[in-house]
Design a protein around this motif. Sequence first.
Motif, PDB file in Angstrom:
ATOM      1  N   SER A 156      49.922   8.607 -38.666  1.00 28.25           N
ATOM      2  CA  SER A 156      48.487   9.817 -39.301  1.00 28.25           C
ATOM      3  C   SER A 156      49.185  11.332 -38.647  1.00 28.25           C
ATOM      4  CB  SER A 156      47.053  10.784 -38.284  1.00 28.25           C
ATOM      5  OG  SER A 156      48.287  10.967 -37.240  1.00 28.25           O
ATOM      6  N   SER A 157      49.379  11.972 -39.612  1.00 27.19           N
ATOM      7  CA  SER A 157      50.353  13.649 -39.654  1.00 27.19           C
ATOM      8  C   SER A 157      51.725  13.023 -40.362  1.00 27.19           C
ATOM      9  CB  SER A 157      50.191  13.888 -38.955  1.00 27.19           C
ATOM     10  OG  SER A 157      51.614  14.019 -38.080  1.00 27.19           O
ATOM     11  N   ASP A 158      51.953  11.992 -40.491  1.00 31.53           N
ATOM     12  CA  ASP A 158      53.583  11.487 -41.134  1.00 31.53           C
ATOM     13  C   ASP A 158      53.258  12.102 -43.040  1.00 31.53           C
ATOM     14  OD1 ASP A 158      54.159  10.281 -39.539  1.00 31.53           O
ATOM     15  OD2 ASP A 158      55.096   8.435 -40.276  1.00 31.53           O
ATOM     16  N   VAL A 159      54.510  12.602 -43.427  1.00 36.23           N
ATOM     17  CA  VAL A 159      54.457  13.187 -44.754  1.00 36.23           C
ATOM     18  C   VAL A 159      54.720  12.113 -45.788  1.00 36.23           C
ATOM     19  CG1 VAL A 159      55.707  14.658 -46.220  1.00 36.23           C
ATOM     20  CG2 VAL A 159      55.260  15.335 -44.236  1.00 36.23           C
ATOM     21  N   ILE A 160      54.141  12.509 -47.068  1.00 36.65           N
ATOM     22  CA  ILE A 160      53.504  11.170 -47.805  1.00 36.65           C
ATOM     23  C   ILE A 160      55.409  11.386 -49.087  1.00 36.65           C
ATOM     24  CG2 ILE A 160      53.232   9.559 -49.300  1.00 36.65           C
ATOM     25  CD1 ILE A 160      50.269  10.138 -48.085  1.00 36.65           C
ATOM     26  N   ALA A 192      67.839  10.096 -42.776  1.00 42.17           N
ATOM     27  CA  ALA A 192      66.372  10.482 -41.793  1.00 42.17           C
ATOM     28  C   ALA A 192      65.345   9.182 -42.930  1.00 42.17           C
ATOM     29  CB  ALA A 192      65.310  11.269 -42.909  1.00 42.17           C
ATOM     30  N   LYS A 193      65.463   8.071 -41.338  1.00 44.52           N
ATOM     31  CA  LYS A 193      64.361   7.067 -41.171  1.00 44.52           C
ATOM     32  C   LYS A 193      63.015   6.787 -41.842  1.00 44.52           C
ATOM     33  CE  LYS A 193      63.994   2.568 -39.523  1.00 44.52           C
ATOM     34  NZ  LYS A 193      63.976   2.402 -38.529  1.00 44.52           N
ATOM     35  N   PRO A 194      62.551   7.013 -42.852  1.00 40.95           N
ATOM     36  CA  PRO A 194      61.425   6.411 -42.956  1.00 40.95           C
ATOM     37  C   PRO A 194      60.487   5.352 -42.143  1.00 40.95           C
ATOM     38  CG  PRO A 194      62.881   6.185 -44.529  1.00 40.95           C
ATOM     39  CD  PRO A 194      63.342   6.071 -44.295  1.00 40.95           C
ATOM     40  N   SER A 195      59.693   6.134 -41.444  1.00 39.60           N
ATOM     41  CA  SER A 195      58.213   5.851 -41.103  1.00 39.60           C
ATOM     42  C   SER A 195      57.667   4.341 -41.162  1.00 39.60           C
ATOM     43  CB  SER A 195      56.478   6.299 -40.170  1.00 39.60           C
ATOM     44  OG  SER A 195      56.853   6.905 -40.929  1.00 39.60           O
ATOM     45  N   ALA A 196      57.440   4.669 -42.345  1.00 33.49           N
ATOM     46  CA  ALA A 196      57.322   3.029 -43.677  1.00 33.49           C
ATOM     47  C   ALA A 196      57.972   2.973 -45.095  1.00 33.49           C
ATOM     48  CB  ALA A 196      55.513   2.562 -43.901  1.00 33.49           C
ATOM     49  N   ALA A 255      61.322  15.456 -42.411  1.00 34.06           N
ATOM     50  CA  ALA A 255      60.960  15.619 -43.856  1.00 34.06           C
ATOM     51  C   ALA A 255      61.385  16.741 -44.417  1.00 34.06           C
ATOM     52  CB  ALA A 255      59.474  14.683 -44.391  1.00 34.06           C
ATOM     53  N   ARG A 256      61.172  17.887 -43.122  1.00 34.50           N
ATOM     54  CA  ARG A 256      61.792  19.649 -43.575  1.00 34.50           C
ATOM     55  C   ARG A 256      63.337  19.459 -43.485  1.00 34.50           C
ATOM     56  NH1 ARG A 256      57.735  20.487 -40.333  1.00 34.50           N
ATOM     57  NH2 ARG A 256      58.233  20.446 -38.188  1.00 34.50           N
ATOM     58  N   LYS A 257      64.015  18.146 -42.319  1.00 38.40           N
ATOM     59  CA  LYS A 257      65.349  17.842 -42.543  1.00 38.40           C
ATOM     60  C   LYS A 257      65.511  17.466 -44.128  1.00 38.40           C
ATOM     61  CE  LYS A 257      68.466  14.987 -40.594  1.00 38.40           C
ATOM     62  NZ  LYS A 257      68.757  13.535 -39.447  1.00 38.40           N
ATOM     63  N   LEU A 258      64.717  16.098 -44.658  1.00 40.46           N
ATOM     64  CA  LEU A 258      65.205  15.469 -45.804  1.00 40.46           C
ATOM     65  C   LEU A 258      65.331  16.846 -47.399  1.00 40.46           C
ATOM     66  CD1 LEU A 258      66.252  13.707 -47.677  1.00 40.46           C
ATOM     67  CD2 LEU A 258      63.480  12.574 -47.363  1.00 40.46           C
ATOM     68  N   GLU A 259      64.222  18.093 -46.693  1.00 43.49           N
ATOM     69  CA  GLU A 259      64.358  19.242 -47.726  1.00 43.49           C
ATOM     70  C   GLU A 259      64.676  19.592 -47.779  1.00 43.49           C
ATOM     71  OE1 GLU A 259      59.341  18.788 -49.267  1.00 43.49           O
ATOM     72  OE2 GLU A 259      60.395  19.548 -47.754  1.00 43.49           O
ATOM     73  N   SER A 260      65.777  20.088 -46.558  1.00 41.38           N
ATOM     74  CA  SER A 260      66.574  21.445 -46.792  1.00 41.38           C
ATOM     75  C   SER A 260      67.997  20.066 -46.932  1.00 41.38           C
ATOM     76  CB  SER A 260      66.430  21.979 -44.898  1.00 41.38           C
ATOM     77  OG  SER A 260      67.944  20.796 -44.637  1.00 41.38           O
ATOM     78  N   PHE A 269      66.395  13.628 -55.768  1.00 45.29           N
ATOM     79  CA  PHE A 269      65.126  14.640 -55.328  1.00 45.29           C
ATOM     80  C   PHE A 269      63.474  13.690 -54.630  1.00 45.29           C
ATOM     81  CE2 PHE A 269      62.159  17.888 -55.509  1.00 45.29           C
ATOM     82  CZ  PHE A 269      62.252  19.192 -54.537  1.00 45.29           C
ATOM     83  N   PHE A 270      63.659  14.326 -53.917  1.00 41.93           N
ATOM     84  CA  PHE A 270      62.185  13.463 -52.834  1.00 41.93           C
ATOM     85  C   PHE A 270      60.846  14.277 -53.109  1.00 41.93           C
ATOM     86  CE2 PHE A 270      66.177  12.038 -51.432  1.00 41.93           C
ATOM     87  CZ  PHE A 270      66.021  10.460 -51.441  1.00 41.93           C
ATOM     88  N   TYR A 271      60.000  14.031 -53.776  1.00 44.16           N
ATOM     89  CA  TYR A 271      58.740  14.132 -53.718  1.00 44.16           C
ATOM     90  C   TYR A 271      57.984  14.627 -53.033  1.00 44.16           C
ATOM     91  CZ  TYR A 271      60.712  14.960 -58.613  1.00 44.16           C
ATOM     92  OH  TYR A 271      62.121  15.212 -59.488  1.00 44.16           O
ATOM     93  N   ARG A 272      57.030  15.290 -52.046  1.00 47.07           N
ATOM     94  CA  ARG A 272      56.662  15.797 -50.727  1.00 47.07           C
ATOM     95  C   ARG A 272      54.766  15.135 -51.773  1.00 47.07           C
ATOM     96  NH1 ARG A 272      55.431  18.902 -46.130  1.00 47.07           N
ATOM     97  NH2 ARG A 272      57.605  18.669 -45.966  1.00 47.07           N
ATOM     98  N   ILE A 273      54.170  14.544 -51.373  1.00 50.23           N
ATOM     99  CA  ILE A 273      52.512  14.457 -52.220  1.00 50.23           C
ATOM    100  C   ILE A 273      51.683  14.449 -51.574  1.00 50.23           C
ATOM    101  CG2 ILE A 273      53.823  13.531 -54.780  1.00 50.23           C
ATOM    102  CD1 ILE A 273      52.327  10.864 -52.895  1.00 50.23           C
TER     103      ILE A 273
END
Length: 292
Positions: A156-160, A192-196, A255-260, A269-273
């Motif tokens: 919970s609170s992970d970014v998608i 930035a290894k995803p959690s899922a 997520a912030r590391k990936l976006e910067s 480009f990976f889209y935060r949704i």
Amino acid sequence: MTTIGHLGEFGLIDKVKAFCPTFDGVVHSIGDDTAVLSFDRSYYQLLTTDMMVEDVHFTKAMDPALVGHKALACNISDIAAMGGLPTVAVISIGLPKHLHVTWIEKFYQGLGRLAKQFKVSVVGGDTVRSKAIVINIALLGLVEKKNLVTRSGAKSSDVIFVSGALGGSFKSGRHLNFIPCVNQARFLVNFAKPSAMMDISDGLAGDLNHLLRASKVGCKLDEALIPKHQGVSLAEAMTDGEDYQLLFTMSGSKARKLESWQMKNRKWFFYRIGQCVADKRQLIKLKGFTHF
Ligand code: ADP
Ligand code: MG
């Protein structure tokens, strides 16, 4: 009497699970994009299979080279979704007697081109007669143990995130010529290894629900952020299948590391949704594609 239609594709898979034994060497069985098997000290072996049937997944009017491309690309996409690299495939085909030989030559040309691109050895298969064209590929892959990503690790609170625009894949023909997101997935697991993670084959809504259920979390989506192909409605972007983009989750700091990174490099480009939430009931209301 209950029919397959009543049960639905995923109800059916749940039912057959009980009849599928597993022994030593199986790390993850039914329920992810691939099975995960013991291999050696540093690697897991991945195994996946996908079937395509004439007039369900493709028609004879379509370019056979693209059908061959797609048949392998769907399988490679599942290996990518686990963080791995594809290695070895076998191809089984059912063909009507009167099919032109050029159809199958072109099919293998398309398939072979993609196999070369991703260094997949094609080492065998099976050939039978059938009423319609049926194609089944089984594909092995390898993934470093530390890089394995399943559907069940979202917190919970992970970014998608999704890896690209969605919707209209069948109408536009993109479902036939997509390049599976192996390079993007390999970049992610290293940077930035995803959690899922999973690939979107049946539509964002349905597939995200699978990931959320596997991870025992819910989600809040920001619908305005969902990337759509031109001329595609939000509902189509949510429910059309066959996009084969990656769907993944990661902590806010990753997520912030990936976006910067992507602001500077602009390679992908990976889209935060949206975001995962603790309330498991917060699933997506729309339904994705199912076969029944
Ligand atoms: P994907 O879309 O990633 O290929 P599916 O939705 O087809 O995955 O399948 C979900 C899970 O169910 C996978 O782990 C797959 O191996 C398993 N599965 C699908 N069909 C069957 C079947 N007939 N028997 C056993 N397992 C199955
Ligand atoms: Mg998949």
